[in-house]
Scaffold this motif. Structure first.
Motif, PDB file in Angstrom:
ATOM      1  N   LYS A   1      -2.336   8.840   9.571  1.00  0.00           N
ATOM      2  CA  LYS A   1      -2.957   9.472   8.402  1.00  0.00           C
ATOM      3  C   LYS A   1      -3.374  10.900   8.740  1.00  0.00           C
ATOM      4  CE  LYS A   1      -7.387   9.380   6.127  1.00  0.00           C
ATOM      5  NZ  LYS A   1      -7.482   9.306   4.698  1.00  0.00           N
ATOM      6  N   LYS A   2      -4.021  11.040   9.887  1.00  0.00           N
ATOM      7  CA  LYS A   2      -4.597  12.328  10.260  1.00  0.00           C
ATOM      8  C   LYS A   2      -3.518  13.361  10.589  1.00  0.00           C
ATOM      9  CE  LYS A   2      -8.099  14.142  13.315  1.00  0.00           C
ATOM     10  NZ  LYS A   2      -8.332  14.065  14.737  1.00  0.00           N
ATOM     11  N   GLU A   3      -2.546  12.950  11.395  1.00  0.00           N
ATOM     12  CA  GLU A   3      -1.568  13.937  11.886  1.00  0.00           C
ATOM     13  C   GLU A   3      -0.397  14.153  10.936  1.00  0.00           C
ATOM     14  OE1 GLU A   3      -0.587  12.899  15.897  1.00  0.00           O
ATOM     15  OE2 GLU A   3      -2.683  13.102  16.535  1.00  0.00           O
ATOM     16  N   ASN A   4      -0.017  13.108  10.177  1.00  0.00           N
ATOM     17  CA  ASN A   4       1.180  13.253   9.325  1.00  0.00           C
ATOM     18  C   ASN A   4       0.867  13.160   7.840  1.00  0.00           C
ATOM     19  OD1 ASN A   4       2.197  12.999  11.842  1.00  0.00           O
ATOM     20  ND2 ASN A   4       3.363  11.141  11.455  1.00  0.00           N
ATOM     21  N   ASN A   5      -0.391  12.893   7.508  1.00  0.00           N
ATOM     22  CA  ASN A   5      -0.775  12.677   6.112  1.00  0.00           C
ATOM     23  C   ASN A   5       0.046  11.551   5.465  1.00  0.00           C
ATOM     24  OD1 ASN A   5      -2.534  13.344   4.038  1.00  0.00           O
ATOM     25  ND2 ASN A   5      -0.963  14.531   2.974  1.00  0.00           N
ATOM     26  N   THR A   6       0.437  10.570   6.292  1.00  0.00           N
ATOM     27  CA  THR A   6       1.184   9.426   5.758  1.00  0.00           C
ATOM     28  C   THR A   6       0.255   8.589   4.870  1.00  0.00           C
ATOM     29  OG1 THR A   6       2.345   9.369   7.875  1.00  0.00           O
ATOM     30  CG2 THR A   6       2.633   7.448   6.462  1.00  0.00           C
ATOM     31  N   THR A   7       0.793   8.166   3.743  1.00  0.00           N
ATOM     32  CA  THR A   7       0.037   7.235   2.881  1.00  0.00           C
ATOM     33  C   THR A   7       0.285   5.839   3.430  1.00  0.00           C
ATOM     34  OG1 THR A   7       0.494   8.667   1.002  1.00  0.00           O
ATOM     35  CG2 THR A   7      -0.254   6.424   0.502  1.00  0.00           C
ATOM     36  N   ILE A   8      -0.762   5.073   3.602  1.00  0.00           N
ATOM     37  CA  ILE A   8      -0.600   3.738   4.182  1.00  0.00           C
ATOM     38  C   ILE A   8      -1.142   2.675   3.248  1.00  0.00           C
ATOM     39  CG2 ILE A   8      -1.322   2.233   6.099  1.00  0.00           C
ATOM     40  CD1 ILE A   8      -1.252   5.125   7.644  1.00  0.00           C
ATOM     41  N   ILE A   9      -0.263   1.724   2.942  1.00  0.00           N
ATOM     42  CA  ILE A   9      -0.687   0.585   2.109  1.00  0.00           C
ATOM     43  C   ILE A   9      -0.733  -0.610   3.048  1.00  0.00           C
ATOM     44  CG2 ILE A   9      -0.197  -0.800   0.040  1.00  0.00           C
ATOM     45  CD1 ILE A   9      -0.277   2.179  -0.526  1.00  0.00           C
ATOM     46  N   LEU A  10      -1.882  -1.184   3.132  1.00  0.00           N
ATOM     47  CA  LEU A  10      -2.077  -2.218   4.141  1.00  0.00           C
ATOM     48  C   LEU A  10      -2.626  -3.483   3.486  1.00  0.00           C
ATOM     49  CD1 LEU A  10      -3.808  -1.427   7.390  1.00  0.00           C
ATOM     50  CD2 LEU A  10      -5.073  -2.885   5.891  1.00  0.00           C
ATOM     51  N   THR A  11      -1.973  -4.608   3.735  1.00  0.00           N
ATOM     52  CA  THR A  11      -2.571  -5.856   3.233  1.00  0.00           C
ATOM     53  C   THR A  11      -3.256  -6.542   4.398  1.00  0.00           C
ATOM     54  OG1 THR A  11      -0.890  -7.494   3.737  1.00  0.00           O
ATOM     55  CG2 THR A  11      -0.497  -6.155   1.783  1.00  0.00           C
ATOM     56  N   THR A  12      -4.320  -7.215   4.088  1.00  0.00           N
ATOM     57  CA  THR A  12      -5.032  -7.921   5.149  1.00  0.00           C
ATOM     58  C   THR A  12      -5.930  -8.988   4.544  1.00  0.00           C
ATOM     59  OG1 THR A  12      -6.467  -7.651   7.085  1.00  0.00           O
ATOM     60  CG2 THR A  12      -6.985  -6.256   5.212  1.00  0.00           C
ATOM     61  N   HIS A  13      -6.247  -9.996   5.355  1.00  0.00           N
ATOM     62  CA  HIS A  13      -7.356 -10.834   4.911  1.00  0.00           C
ATOM     63  C   HIS A  13      -8.498 -10.768   5.927  1.00  0.00           C
ATOM     64  CE1 HIS A  13      -4.567 -14.023   6.632  1.00  0.00           C
ATOM     65  NE2 HIS A  13      -5.600 -14.067   7.434  1.00  0.00           N
ATOM     66  N   TYR A  14      -8.408  -9.734   6.785  1.00  0.00           N
ATOM     67  CA  TYR A  14      -9.524  -9.498   7.707  1.00  0.00           C
ATOM     68  C   TYR A  14     -10.475  -8.470   7.078  1.00  0.00           C
ATOM     69  CZ  TYR A  14      -6.673 -11.628  11.408  1.00  0.00           C
ATOM     70  OH  TYR A  14      -5.926 -12.475  12.168  1.00  0.00           O
TER      71      TYR A  14
END
Ligand SMILES: Nc1ncnc2c1ncn2[C@@H]1O[C@H](COP(=O)(O)OP(=O)(O)OP(=O)(O)O)[C@@H](O)[C@H]1O
Ligand SMILES: [Mg+2]
Length: 347
Positions: free
Chosen positions: A196-209
């Motif tokens: 996120k910080k270095e490439n400004n990548t958008t991240i969609i993350l699923t989790t149940h934690y």
């Protein structure tokens, strides 16, 4: 139904939206796996989809990555319609699937090389990028080893590296740390933050934690039975239920709740009970505990434990669904998946 629309798109900046869904729905015969989901995701944000087993997390992202066709509704990913321009959508995204998808009879290098070739990256460029992504996940030393000699955590890191090789604008991570030890989970969180910080990548993350969503995500959509229950940043989610939480473990939480209700205490903001636990939301919790204990004592009920805390995402989930996400996740399916992944036998 009203809750579904509550603060749904709070936090979305104008002209900064990279994913937008409108009433996106997926049905499997009579089962509605994803129900009328309308969300917007900002460029460069870490967006969490948090929910228990079977909530619809994988189905929702399967539609966004064009692997499953919606039953109804629309979605635009990086400017491309998922129905009309699936090939363009695929060029913009990287995916780390929930279930392992590496070829374990190949080396890490061969897995990465094959993936890069599929994306039409030239041989010279492939070598450069393989070095780059393997370094991000700190597996440089193991590049030429067969994947079957990797641990579960190393495989997961390699899958993340593979998802990055074509430099996607959006990276989908479906349960990226399922079944991994705490140290490996934290390292994966660090890579995600770095992207996120270095490439400004958008991240969609699923989790149940809960801790994963809490620590990593800029905004979190809580999903249950295919419905987005609430969407906001962690702080607002916690503030939305307000006050402190007193959790009481007691054999008869329902009866204690009734007695507290009858006492008409002005400082009680809300109560929810589940199994052997009563959660009471109050202002200035530390001052209120004696009164609660007194009510239990007067009725000769023994309190097993008392816990006072600021609202957590667990409490948020509990508040909006009436359920405990930890209980929801104890399925046999989950345990089998965790074991397979941890032992590297998943397929
Ligand atoms: N291909 C399918 N055919 C029929 N039902 C399906 C199919 N895929 C998913 N489902 C059902 O849709 C619902 C949502 O499943 P999904 O895999 O999206 O949940 P999830 O939130 O990713 O759960 P988990 O945490 O276990 O990965 C579940 O009830 C599941 O059984
Ligand atoms: Mg899933």
């Amino acid at each position: 139904m009203l809750l579904k629309y509550f603060s749904k798109n709070k936090g979305v900046k104008m002209n900064n939206c990279i994913i937008e869904t409108k009433a996106l729905t997926k049905k499997f015969n009579s089962l509605i796996a994803v129900n009328n989901v309308s969300i917007k995701v900002n460029k460069g944000e870490i967006f969490g989809i948090l929910g228990p087993n079977g909530a619809g997390k994988t189905t929702l992202i399967s539609m966004l990555i064009t692997m499953k066709k919606p039953s109804s509704g629309e979605a635009v990913v990086d400017g491309f319609d998922i129905r009309k321009n699936p090939d363009d959508v695929r060029k913009s995204i990287g995916i780390v699937f929930q279930d392992p998808s590496l070829d374990e009879e190949l080396t890490a290098f061969e897995n990465l090389e094959m993936h890069a070739a599929l994306y039409g990256i030239t041989k010279k460029e492939r070598e450069k990028r393989i070095k780059e992504v393997i370094h991000v996940v700190e597996l440089d030393e193991r590049l030429t080893d067969l994947v079957k000699t990797y641990s579960g955590g190393m495989r997961r890191r390699l899958e993340i590296a593979r998802g990055l090789i074509h430099r996607p604008k959006i990276l989908f991570l479906d349960e990226p740390t399922l079944g991994l030890d705490p140290q490996t989970r934290k390292r994966i969180w660090d890579y995600i933050r770095k992207l996120k910080k270095e490439n400004n990548t958008t991240i969609i993350l699923t989790t149940h934690y809960m801790d994963e969503a809490d620590s990593l995500c800029d905004r979190i959509a809580i999903i249950d039975h295919g419905n987005i229950i609430i969407l906001d940043n962690n702080e607002n989610l916690k503030n939305s239920i307000g006050g402190d939480v007193i959790s009481i473990k007691i054999a008869e939480p329902k009866k204690l709740r009734e007695k507290i209700e009858n006492a008409q205490l002005k400082w009680i903001k809300g109560m929810e009970e589940y199994n052997d636990e009563l959660k009471i939301r109050v202002e200035m919790g530390e001052r209120r505990i004696p009164k609660i204990i007194e009510i239990a004592k007067n009725n000769n009920w023994e309190i097993e434990s008392v816990n006072l805390h600021k609202p957590t995402l667990d409490d948020v989930f509990f508040h909006y669904t009436g359920k405990d996400i930890r209980e929801e996740n104890g399925s046999v399916k989950d345990l089998i998946r965790i074991r397979r992944k941890a032992w590297g036998k998943g397929r």
